[in-house]
Design an enzyme around this catalytic site. Sequence first.
Site, PDB file in Angstrom:
ATOM      1  N   PHE A 172       0.770  -1.118  -0.229  1.00  0.00           N
ATOM      2  CA  PHE A 172      -0.027   0.308   0.158  1.00  0.00           C
ATOM      3  C   PHE A 172       0.910   1.041  -0.036  1.00  0.00           C
ATOM      4  O   PHE A 172       1.863   1.409   0.799  1.00  0.00           O
ATOM      5  CB  PHE A 172      -0.984   0.152   1.205  1.00  0.00           C
ATOM      6  N   SER A 196       3.350  -6.540   2.504  1.00  0.00           N
ATOM      7  CA  SER A 196       2.326  -5.756   3.142  1.00  0.00           C
ATOM      8  C   SER A 196       0.955  -5.995   2.497  1.00  0.00           C
ATOM      9  O   SER A 196       0.380  -7.263   2.679  1.00  0.00           O
ATOM     10  CB  SER A 196       2.762  -4.340   3.097  1.00  0.00           C
ATOM     11  N   ASP A 202       7.957  -4.490  13.842  1.00  0.00           N
ATOM     12  CA  ASP A 202       7.146  -3.959  12.824  1.00  0.00           C
ATOM     13  C   ASP A 202       6.185  -2.827  13.277  1.00  0.00           C
ATOM     14  O   ASP A 202       5.461  -3.085  13.865  1.00  0.00           O
ATOM     15  CB  ASP A 202       6.410  -4.967  11.854  1.00  0.00           C
ATOM     16  N   HIS A 261       9.188  -3.148   8.753  1.00  0.00           N
ATOM     17  CA  HIS A 261       8.080  -3.647   7.848  1.00  0.00           C
ATOM     18  C   HIS A 261       8.488  -3.611   6.569  1.00  0.00           C
ATOM     19  O   HIS A 261       8.082  -4.730   5.796  1.00  0.00           O
ATOM     20  CB  HIS A 261       7.110  -2.371   7.767  1.00  0.00           C
TER      21      HIS A 261
END
Length: 248
Positions: free
Chosen positions: A29, A97, A190, A220
Amino acid sequence: MSNQYPIINGAESFYFEGNRAGVLIIHGFIGTPQAMYPIGKAFADAGYTVCGPRLKGHGTAPEDLEKYTYQDWIDSVEEAYNWLKERCDKIFVCGLSMGGTLTLYTAAKYPLAGIITVNAAVELPAMYENLKERFIADDGPDIKKADAMEITYEKIPVKSIKELESLIKETKENLEKITCPALIFSSEQDHVVSPDNAQKILDSISANSKEIVTLKESYHVATLDNDQGLIIEKSLHALQSWEEDGEL
């Protein structure tokens, strides 16, 4: 729809023609294929046919992203899946993700040979809850490695966060439909997606062959972080094993 917003240099989709086993690579994203390129290139160097699409509204401008729904992101993935299907006998999917969320969505819908997720989300990150404004500022990429760079947006449309929430909800409802082998990477630290998500994925999917690998030196965006080499090594081992006997 997005002609007025040029693609950021380096954020383009990537493709590599290889053998009859294909790997679909999905970025996260507000990210771009750039975050997945080193992984995709390593798979291509090992002989795989690789497709890393730029999801609609990504790699251009936040105002562009705002125009699209989560179904548009699914469409981007399915176009890439069909490109691979024309060239390959079996298809694997690997995502970071939200790309991991889309990997799970795809695995619940299509007959895949195996999936690899990196810090995939099956719950909306807490920072994205109860937002009222049009845009929120992004704090920048969550990467431990000092000199790493990710192409991303400096602000996020709240409308797009709601689309992300809808994608996560729909994906979560269908996790038990996933039966292909799964390799689940999870960063110990994360700051975007809680590491709890990895265990929820492991517990919810119906695959006989599934494993969590903990990443101790990455945040992340682990595909650009200190554990990039480990991700590539473990992923290639998994792909080769799945090709041979369907097991990790």
